[in-house]
Motif scaffolding. Structure first.
Motif, PDB file in Angstrom:
ATOM      1  N   GLU A   1       0.835  -1.202   0.000  1.00 36.09           N
ATOM      2  CA  GLU A   1       0.000   0.000   0.000  1.00 36.09           C
ATOM      3  C   GLU A   1       0.877   1.262   0.000  1.00 36.09           C
ATOM      4  O   GLU A   1       0.649   2.190  -0.782  1.00 36.09           O
ATOM      5  N   ALA A   2       1.888   1.250   0.873  1.00 34.88           N
ATOM      6  CA  ALA A   2       2.777   2.414   0.947  1.00 34.88           C
ATOM      7  C   ALA A   2       3.501   2.602  -0.373  1.00 34.88           C
ATOM      8  O   ALA A   2       3.660   3.730  -0.856  1.00 34.88           O
ATOM      9  N   GLY A   3       3.939   1.476  -0.974  1.00 31.10           N
ATOM     10  CA  GLY A   3       4.630   1.555  -2.259  1.00 31.10           C
ATOM     11  C   GLY A   3       3.753   2.211  -3.327  1.00 31.10           C
ATOM     12  O   GLY A   3       4.247   2.947  -4.186  1.00 31.10           O
TER      13      GLY A   3
ATOM     14  N   LYS B   1       0.892   4.232  -2.673  1.00 33.14           N
ATOM     15  CA  LYS B   1       0.314   5.529  -2.326  1.00 33.14           C
ATOM     16  C   LYS B   1       1.334   6.625  -2.074  1.00 33.14           C
ATOM     17  O   LYS B   1       1.086   7.781  -2.387  1.00 33.14           O
ATOM     18  N   VAL B   2       2.464   6.249  -1.437  1.00 30.07           N
ATOM     19  CA  VAL B   2       3.403   7.282  -1.033  1.00 30.07           C
ATOM     20  C   VAL B   2       4.161   7.794  -2.245  1.00 30.07           C
ATOM     21  O   VAL B   2       4.636   7.018  -3.068  1.00 30.07           O
TER      22      VAL B   2
ATOM     23  N   THR C   1       4.816  12.421   0.571  1.00 32.10           N
ATOM     24  CA  THR C   1       3.418  12.788   0.743  1.00 32.10           C
ATOM     25  C   THR C   1       2.500  11.769   0.081  1.00 32.10           C
ATOM     26  O   THR C   1       2.951  10.951  -0.721  1.00 32.10           O
ATOM     27  N   GLU C   2       1.218  11.812   0.425  1.00 27.86           N
ATOM     28  CA  GLU C   2       0.227  11.054  -0.335  1.00 27.86           C
ATOM     29  C   GLU C   2      -0.551  11.982  -1.254  1.00 27.86           C
ATOM     30  O   GLU C   2      -0.589  11.760  -2.444  1.00 27.86           O
TER      31      GLU C   2
END
Lengths: 208, 208
Positions: B59-61, B63-64, B74-75
């Motif tokens: 998810e971080a990969g 969205k970030v 940032t998102e």
């Protein structure tokens, strides 16, 4: 931008997703918030590292299992140790968790086989004898005509309780039951040894 | 089992997949072989922890990202800082990497905005002025009518070189260019301060 931001929404990172990643990471053993942050930012920054890690974690999750015979960590089942004809099946080392097999195999001196209990008896935590595979252990001892059982459990109350249970199980048989020696570790400084270990080392003293 | 095993195939774990996972983990910053092994075994053992980590990392990969305006992590894009009307756009803090924004935001005293260079000039590593977004910086300074540029770069040769480059860029304009003070950190023991820092702190001494 008409949307207003909750300043705490994304934690210190302005990003809820990164905040969640860092929280997941900080739940891993030995990682605090700072190390987790460092690793999380590294994973965001180095996509290839993150992808490799995701792949290898997913692969390990699928492939790695516990040996159906002894309980050790393995990919082939039964494991390499259980399948190795040169390992003496009559010498059985009883350990609590799959991880406990590793130091023995790393040291490489033990040529017998293992039985992983998967836990220790603990009345306080509600772990009773019916929760551990003692019947399977008894069958294994009979099938493999085990002559020596080596207890390699923690020197804790739970470990002692479990050892006692196995001892009672084997009572009446002519199986030799041994346990690892308690004492000063090699290279351990006497001055910093705890009292219980010191007393045990004294009780277990040997003549030259 | 007709297949014979290479004893080193799976490293110390009897499992090539686990060995690969531990190797991936030990490439993360701050993790050695031992910590990586501990975490790898924990991930194998606690499937739910591993699944949560995989999900949050994926998810971080996705969205970030980096703010298209300032380069911070940032998102939403542009980021919360760039969108915040209460942040003074005429005060611009220049940092090397997105991570360098975090300590400022955590401390919370800085009410201006940022510009992330994404690196430092380094003739040795082949990083030249055309590799860094100096043109974008010049445009930003003009568009936002920046009156103060605060250089917050490493006190390394590369940091100094980059600071000098920005200084030359701004020559002739009436923009005030400042840099973070070098000195003894709060709580730092004087006895253990390196000589360069001590000399800088002395040079920068202030009267009471």
């Amino acid at each position: 931008m008409s949307r207003s931001f909750d300043p705490n929404e994304g934690g210190e990172f302005q990003s809820p997703a990164l905040e969640r990643l860092v929280r997941s990471l900080s739940r891993l053993p030995g990682l605090g918030r700072k190390s987790a942050t460092r690793i999380g930012l590294h994973l965001i920054d180095q996509k290839s590292v993150a992808e490799e890690l995701l792949l290898s974690a997913a692969e390990a999750g699928q492939k790695v299992t516990n040996c159906s015979n002894c309980g050790a960590i393995t990919e082939p089942d039964p494991c390499r140790i259980c399948c190795n004809d040169r390992r003496n099946p009559t010498q059985l080392c009883i350990v609590a968790t799959p991880v406990d097999v590793l130091p023995f195999e790393k040291a490489g001196f033990f040529s017998g086989r293992y039985f992983v209990l998967g836990g220790l008896l603990s009345p306080l935590d509600g772990v009773r004898s019916e929760d551990l595979p003692f019947q399977k252990l008894a069958r294994r001892i009979e099938d493999d005509r085990v002559t020596e059982v080596i207890i390699a459990l923690d020197a804790s109350v739970e470990g002692e309780t479990t050892a006692l249970y196995v001892q009672r199980m084997l009572e009446g048989s002519d199986i030799n039951m041994t346990r690892l020696a308690t004492g000063i570790p090699v290279g351990g400084a006497l001055a910093y040894i705890d009292e219980v270990t010191l007393q045990r080392a004294f009780q277990g003293r040997r003549s030259f």
